[in-house]
Design a protein around this motif. Structure first.
Motif, PDB file in Angstrom:
ATOM      1  N   ASP A  41       0.814  -1.209   0.000  1.00  0.00           N
ATOM      2  CA  ASP A  41       0.000   0.000   0.000  1.00  0.00           C
ATOM      3  C   ASP A  41       0.847   1.257   0.000  1.00  0.00           C
ATOM      4  O   ASP A  41       0.340   2.354   0.146  1.00  0.00           O
ATOM      5  CB  ASP A  41      -0.951   0.005   1.214  1.00  0.00           C
ATOM      6  CG  ASP A  41      -0.198  -0.089   2.539  1.00  0.00           C
ATOM      7  OD1 ASP A  41      -0.847  -0.258   3.570  1.00  0.00           O
ATOM      8  OD2 ASP A  41       1.036   0.007   2.532  1.00  0.00           O
ATOM      9  N   GLY A  42       2.166   1.064  -0.108  1.00  0.00           N
ATOM     10  CA  GLY A  42       3.050   2.235  -0.207  1.00  0.00           C
ATOM     11  C   GLY A  42       3.396   2.836   1.129  1.00  0.00           C
ATOM     12  O   GLY A  42       4.123   3.794   1.212  1.00  0.00           O
ATOM     13  N   SER A 221       8.403   1.961  -0.961  1.00  0.00           N
ATOM     14  CA  SER A 221       7.233   2.830  -1.087  1.00  0.00           C
ATOM     15  C   SER A 221       7.374   3.787  -2.271  1.00  0.00           C
ATOM     16  O   SER A 221       6.398   4.097  -2.956  1.00  0.00           O
ATOM     17  CB  SER A 221       6.997   3.602   0.212  1.00  0.00           C
ATOM     18  OG  SER A 221       8.100   4.409   0.553  1.00  0.00           O
ATOM     19  N   GLU A 224       6.682   1.713  -5.448  1.00  0.00           N
ATOM     20  CA  GLU A 224       5.252   1.430  -5.513  1.00  0.00           C
ATOM     21  C   GLU A 224       4.489   2.649  -6.038  1.00  0.00           C
ATOM     22  O   GLU A 224       3.605   2.531  -6.891  1.00  0.00           O
ATOM     23  CB  GLU A 224       4.734   1.047  -4.125  1.00  0.00           C
ATOM     24  CG  GLU A 224       5.011  -0.388  -3.737  1.00  0.00           C
ATOM     25  CD  GLU A 224       3.956  -1.324  -4.314  1.00  0.00           C
ATOM     26  OE1 GLU A 224       2.895  -1.479  -3.696  1.00  0.00           O
ATOM     27  OE2 GLU A 224       4.211  -1.887  -5.400  1.00  0.00           O
ATOM     28  N   GLN A 225       4.825   3.824  -5.498  1.00  0.00           N
ATOM     29  CA  GLN A 225       4.150   5.040  -5.939  1.00  0.00           C
ATOM     30  C   GLN A 225       4.474   5.359  -7.398  1.00  0.00           C
ATOM     31  O   GLN A 225       3.605   5.774  -8.170  1.00  0.00           O
ATOM     32  CB  GLN A 225       4.551   6.213  -5.047  1.00  0.00           C
ATOM     33  CG  GLN A 225       3.774   7.496  -5.317  1.00  0.00           C
ATOM     34  CD  GLN A 225       2.298   7.362  -4.992  1.00  0.00           C
ATOM     35  OE1 GLN A 225       1.939   6.875  -3.926  1.00  0.00           O
ATOM     36  NE2 GLN A 225       1.435   7.761  -5.920  1.00  0.00           N
ATOM     37  N   ASP A 226       5.731   5.156  -7.769  1.00  0.00           N
ATOM     38  CA  ASP A 226       6.113   5.420  -9.160  1.00  0.00           C
ATOM     39  C   ASP A 226       5.400   4.468 -10.121  1.00  0.00           C
ATOM     40  O   ASP A 226       5.043   4.865 -11.239  1.00  0.00           O
ATOM     41  CB  ASP A 226       7.630   5.292  -9.319  1.00  0.00           C
ATOM     42  CG  ASP A 226       8.361   6.539  -8.845  1.00  0.00           C
ATOM     43  OD1 ASP A 226       7.697   7.479  -8.372  1.00  0.00           O
ATOM     44  OD2 ASP A 226       9.604   6.567  -8.940  1.00  0.00           O
ATOM     45  N   ARG A 227       5.208   3.218  -9.703  1.00  0.00           N
ATOM     46  CA  ARG A 227       4.469   2.294 -10.558  1.00  0.00           C
ATOM     47  C   ARG A 227       3.021   2.750 -10.712  1.00  0.00           C
ATOM     48  O   ARG A 227       2.467   2.729 -11.817  1.00  0.00           O
ATOM     49  CB  ARG A 227       4.519   0.879  -9.975  1.00  0.00           C
ATOM     50  CG  ARG A 227       3.767  -0.156 -10.834  1.00  0.00           C
ATOM     51  CD  ARG A 227       4.117  -1.563 -10.446  1.00  0.00           C
ATOM     52  NE  ARG A 227       3.741  -1.877  -9.080  1.00  0.00           N
ATOM     53  CZ  ARG A 227       4.006  -3.057  -8.487  1.00  0.00           C
ATOM     54  NH1 ARG A 227       4.653  -4.001  -9.155  1.00  0.00           N
ATOM     55  NH2 ARG A 227       3.633  -3.273  -7.241  1.00  0.00           N
ATOM     56  N   GLU A 228       2.443   3.204  -9.610  1.00  0.00           N
ATOM     57  CA  GLU A 228       1.062   3.695  -9.655  1.00  0.00           C
ATOM     58  C   GLU A 228       0.941   4.931 -10.536  1.00  0.00           C
ATOM     59  O   GLU A 228      -0.047   5.108 -11.251  1.00  0.00           O
ATOM     60  CB  GLU A 228       0.581   4.000  -8.234  1.00  0.00           C
ATOM     61  CG  GLU A 228      -0.848   4.481  -8.140  1.00  0.00           C
ATOM     62  CD  GLU A 228      -1.255   4.751  -6.707  1.00  0.00           C
ATOM     63  OE1 GLU A 228      -2.055   5.671  -6.479  1.00  0.00           O
ATOM     64  OE2 GLU A 228      -0.760   4.049  -5.799  1.00  0.00           O
ATOM     65  N   ASP A 229       1.966   5.793 -10.504  1.00  0.00           N
ATOM     66  CA  ASP A 229       1.928   7.043 -11.267  1.00  0.00           C
ATOM     67  C   ASP A 229       2.457   6.900 -12.688  1.00  0.00           C
ATOM     68  O   ASP A 229       2.501   7.879 -13.437  1.00  0.00           O
ATOM     69  CB  ASP A 229       2.745   8.120 -10.541  1.00  0.00           C
ATOM     70  CG  ASP A 229       2.143   8.503  -9.191  1.00  0.00           C
ATOM     71  OD1 ASP A 229       0.954   8.217  -8.981  1.00  0.00           O
ATOM     72  OD2 ASP A 229       2.880   9.065  -8.357  1.00  0.00           O
ATOM     73  N   GLY A 230       2.892   5.683 -13.053  1.00  0.00           N
ATOM     74  CA  GLY A 230       3.382   5.459 -14.403  1.00  0.00           C
ATOM     75  C   GLY A 230       4.804   5.899 -14.647  1.00  0.00           C
ATOM     76  O   GLY A 230       5.222   6.032 -15.799  1.00  0.00           O
TER      77      GLY A 230
END
Length: 349
Positions: A41-42, A221, A224-230
């Motif tokens: 969940d980051g 984290s 994870e956030q970078d993957r979510e943001d592309g």
């Protein structure tokens, strides 16, 4: 809030045979210890069960947080209830209990070539002893507890340690759980990979590659956030997380992963342990290490901040001396890029 983007050049140095035993032991731990898995969940705090009121409160606090390295209390030399409790410990227990690492080369590690009991030494160990000297009048009045990366916050919250001095990045998720001192070191996330690897940095060459991070780390984290943001290369596999950062180096050596992401300061130390790996590309974040303590230990936070002010000013045995002693070999003689910013104390209570 995640670390601000900034490219900062760091260089690794040659291999150091003295750490061969440490790496061998780390292989054993990597094979015996179960792989720690993040909840994805980051967040970088401890797992506390399913979503609920507590998680929601922490998530809101993290969302509202700005400049976490400034969210600390102003310095004070005064004692208070937390410090009094430490001073009132009896006999052999009258020590400052500090959570540290014991396998981060030049930060907190046991040098197998030092002889004797191979006592803990390194930059973080120097700081822990400095705090013990100030509070208890004896730099040796400290009990070191080696804790994994993902146990730093639980160890503080459970009262197993008085503080953590363990290359711990100040970020908004963690500020919701523990109190931090002012920053004592500046670094940034960086990539480590075999010299022969086609990976060139934090870019598209990571597509489809297996990346190792420590569970509960800022590296995990952030990715994870970078993957979510592309922003992360497509197909990059973040499935390998380990309890301790050095375990990532072991998995890289075993060919189980293609790259490691960790703080540049740690990555440089790991490159110094193994001549077959190197830093790839520049650091892609800017972040700061702080001393972590219990959320309500206001007097201890203020005292540590006072100690940090004096440590920075001490030209004989202070911050610069420790940098020269432990880190110049891996990070270079110029310490300017590693110096923390002038502290700001925006937390009022």
């Amino acid at each position: 809030m995640h670390a601000r983007r900034l490219r900062v050049s760091l260089k690794g140095w040659g291999g150091v045979g003295a750490m061969a035993l440490v790496c061998a032991l780390a292989v054993l731990f990597a094979l015996l210890l179960p792989m720690a898995r993040s909840h994805g969940d980051g967040t970088s705090g401890p797992a506390t069960g399913g979503p609920g009121a507590t998680w929601g409160t922490q998530a809101r606090a993290a969302e509202e947080c700005k400049d976490p390295e400034k969210q600390t209390l102003s310095p004070s030399p005064d004692d208070g209830p937390t410090i009094d409790a430490i001073k009132n410990r009896k006999g052999e227990k009258r020590k400052l209990v500090v959570g540290v690492d014991q396998n981060s080369y030049r930060w907190g590690y046991r040098d197998p070539n030092s002889g004797g009991d191979a006592e803990l030494e390194g930059f973080d160990i120097d700081l822990a002893r400095r705090i013990a000297q100030d509070i208890l009048g004896d730099r040796n009045a400290v009990q070191f507890k080696a804790i994994p990366t993902d146990q730093r916050i639980p160890a503080i919250e459970d009262g197993r340690v008085d503080m953590v001095v363990r290359t711990m990045t100040i970020n908004c998720d963690r500020v919701a759980d523990v109190a931090f001192s002012a920053p004592y070191f500046r670094t940034g996330q960086q990539l480590l990979a075999p010299k022969s690897s086609p990976i060139t940095g934090y870019n598209d060459t990571l597509a489809g590659k297996k990346i190792c991070t420590a569970a509960g780390s800022t590296a995990f984290s952030t990715l994870e956030q970078d993957r979510e943001d592309g922003r992360l290369a497509p197909g990059a596999d973040l499935g390998t997380t380990v309890p301790n950062q050095l375990d990532c180096l072991v998995r890289l050596q075993l060919g189980e992963v293609d790259a490691v992401v960790t703080d540049g300061a740690l990555a440089a130390s790991q490159a110094a342990q193994d001549p077959t790996v190197q830093l790839k590309g520049d650091a892609f974040t800017t972040e700061y290490y702080g001393v972590a303590m219990k959320k309500d230990a206001d007097d201890l936070v203020r005292r540590v901040n006072q100690i940090l002010v004096e440590w920075r000013r001490d030209t004989a045995n202070g911050w610069q001396w420790s940098y020269d002693q432990w880190l110049s070999e891996t990070l270079g003689d110029d310490s300017a890029k590693s110096e923390p910013p002038a502290p700001q104390y925006l937390r009022k209570s």
